[in-house]
Design a protein around this motif. Structure first.
Motif, short mmCIF file in Angstrom:
data_model
loop_
_atom_site.label_atom_id
_atom_site.label_comp_id
_atom_site.label_asym_id
_atom_site.label_seq_id
_atom_site.Cartn_x
_atom_site.Cartn_y
_atom_site.Cartn_z
N TYR A 38 -2.99 0.81 -3.75
CA TYR A 38 -2.18 -0.39 -3.71
C TYR A 38 -1.40 -0.53 -5.01
O TYR A 38 -1.78 0.01 -6.05
N THR A 50 -6.93 0.90 -7.73
CA THR A 50 -7.61 0.84 -6.44
C THR A 50 -8.94 1.59 -6.56
O THR A 50 -8.95 2.80 -6.80
N GLN A 67 0.85 -1.18 0.00
CA GLN A 67 0.00 0.00 0.00
C GLN A 67 0.89 1.23 0.00
O GLN A 67 1.85 1.33 0.77
N GLN A 97 -6.72 -4.73 3.44
CA GLN A 97 -7.58 -3.97 2.54
C GLN A 97 -8.94 -3.67 3.17
O GLN A 97 -9.63 -4.59 3.61
#
Length: 519
Positions: A53, A329, A47, A375
């Motif tokens: 990410y 993302t 990240q 996540q």
């Protein structure tokens, strides 16, 4: 004895594990040096500071192959499931999330291509058979285009095989032959990718993290932000022994001296060397090995020592070995919802979707969510790549290599005919990898060293750039197998290494392959 690993990728991590598990070497006597801050080499995933990410790539696995990898991961406990190995965790995950692509190829009209047939002509079949049956000595350092006619590269099979494994027409004919033999059982189901297995998360969280945790618990020493710049050798007749390692850290140089029983395992070369990330507004910087110095040690020790290989065969033509990937993302479900409806696949079950008429030859894959251990529930992550980043896009009037993340998402929306609002709150991180398919470059057999060169007393090579008969590069398995071979040979371990499974000798596989070839 002490064992020193140069490079912190999967080859070194696996080698250290084999030393502990199968040679009973205490972890405290093993040191792994890594030039970067993070371990895992090409098996990365992280990240970024802006919350997005990034993955350079995603490695596909199969339970019909990867014999040494599964042997290793059967001994490594899962981080999240106490009492369960990484192997068993992965198998269970794939039982619940079976792959069966319903949109493997998409054409310029946004129609899903009928891939039930391979699209071969009679000439294609004859030429492919000739290549598959030719010896590696006969193929030599020839290219795929030396054996197959232009029409072959327009077949459904080539679009699917090429993008599944990242081959280019100018790559090594030997490597294509090896792939066709090694993965012959995948040939009859290449259009569905039904044989592909995925890890629970990205490969850093699913493989590297549990493996490094296990090694740390056994006392292995990890020395990061440290580069090995040279080795000093001692000659013993016709044999060579490493006597010193030269370390560079924080602007200072130091020496590690090796005793008679000490061993060195070297990750020579890297397919993700000199990688660079872009942003939503900027393309990735164009780096080379001159910027990274990632090939310098191999070039230095191989000079005048042909048994250590020839790095120039792999790192001398960036235009032939590079491509770009990108990680997106999403902070809402709009893109995933529309992509699942278009493809007919729930995320994590479809594999690659390739836009066959894309100038960039772009592909995307929607992973099972979450794809990162940390996540958030409102975030979804997918990955894509393109094999022709030097070409001008169909919807963006510049080469992909000059595109920002926003440009790449615009191009993707064009191929899908999606409204740009599906990416209204998304971040795309492009990644340039100048040597990503360098291991596929045409080469002579002697350009890759053996895991343990015949004249080496205590130096082994554990990477994608070693010579292992019958196995294929650009796989996790290749590095793990090289590490197992090197450790077992130097330590004289009396335990069989899992053999390469010869699906190409199975009558049932051969019959299905012939049937598919004529479909």
């Amino acid at each position: 004895m002490k064992a020193y690993f140069i490079g912190g990728g999967i080859g070194s991590l696996a080698g250290a594990a084999f030393l502990i598990r199968d040679a009973a070497i205490p972890g405290r006597d093993i040191t792994i040096y890594e030039a970067q801050t993070l371990l895992g080499g090409s098996l990365d995933g992280a990240q970024l500071a802006n919350g997005a990410y990034s993955l350079r790539g995603g490695r596909m696995l199969t339970t019909d192959h990867y014999e040494c990898t599964w042997d290793l991961l059967s001994s490594i406990p899962s981080v999240e499931c106490p009492g369960v190995s990484v192997h068993d965790e992965t198998v269970a995950f794939n039982e619940e999330n079976k792959a069966h692509s319903r949109a493997r190829l998409v054409d310029r009209n946004r129609f899903k291509v009928d891939v039930s047939h391979m699209g071969f002509s009679a000439r294609d079949r004859l030429e492919l058979l000739r290549l598959v049956e030719s010896s590696e000595e006969k193929l030599g350092n020839s290219r795929i285009t030396d054996w197959l006619s232009p029409g072959f590269f327009e077949s459904n099979f080539w679009y699917m095989w090429q993008t599944t494994f990242a081959f280019q027409p100018w790559h090594s004919a030997v490597e294509l032959k090896r792939y066709l033999h090694r993965f012959m059982n995948e040939f009859p189901r290449i259009e569905t990718l039904a044989g592909v297995k995925r890890t629970v998360y990205n490969q850093y969280d699913a493989i590297v993290r549990p493996l490094t945790d296990w090694l740390k618990r056994h006392g292995v020493q990890f020395v990061q932000d440290t580069r090995i710049t040279d080795m000093a050798f001692e000659t013993e007749g016709e044999k060579l022994r490493v006597r010193q390692l030269v370390l560079h850290r924080d602007g200072r140089t130091s020496i590690v001296r090796l005793e008679d029983g000490d061993l060195v395992f070297f990750q020579n070369g890297s397919m993700t060397d000199a990688s660079s990330l872009g942003s939503m507004t900027e393309p990735p910087t164009h780096l080379t090995k001159a910027d990274s110095q990632g090939w310098a040690l191999w070039e230095k020790i191989a000079k005048g020592r042909p048994e250590f290989g020839n790095p120039a065969a792999f790192n001398s033509s960036i235009p032939e070995s590079y491509w770009l990937s990108f990680t997106v993302t999403c902070r809402d479900t709009r893109f995933f919802d529309q992509m699942e409806a278009f493809s007919g696949n729930k995320a994590g079950t479809g594999g690659l979707v390739t836009f066959k008429d894309s100038n960039w030859l772009m592909s995307v894959v929607l992973y099972h969510q979450p794809h990162f251990a940390n996540q958030p529930k409102n975030v979804q992550v997918f990955w894509g790549y393109a094999l022709h980043p030097d070409r001008v896009g169909n919807f963006v009037a510049k080469p992909m290599s000059e595109c920002s993340g926003a440009d790449i998402m615009n191009e993707l929306c064009g191929h899908l005919n999606f409204d740009r609002t599906v990416f209204e709150d998304a971040i795309c991180i492009p990644c340039r990898m100048p040597y990503i398919t360098s291991m596929f470059m045409p080469r002579a057999k002697t350009d890759r060293p053996l895991p343990v060169p015949k004249n080496s007393v205590n130096l082994a090579f554990v990477s994608q750039f070693v010579e292992i008969p019958d196995d294929v590069v650009f796989t996790v398995e290749y590095s793990v197998r090289a590490a197992q071979m090197a450790v077992y040979q130097l330590m004289k371990i009396d335990r069989p290494i899992p053999p390469v499974t010869r699906h190409d000798r199975s009558p049932a596989v051969l019959l299905r392959t012939v049937e598919k070839t004529f479909a």
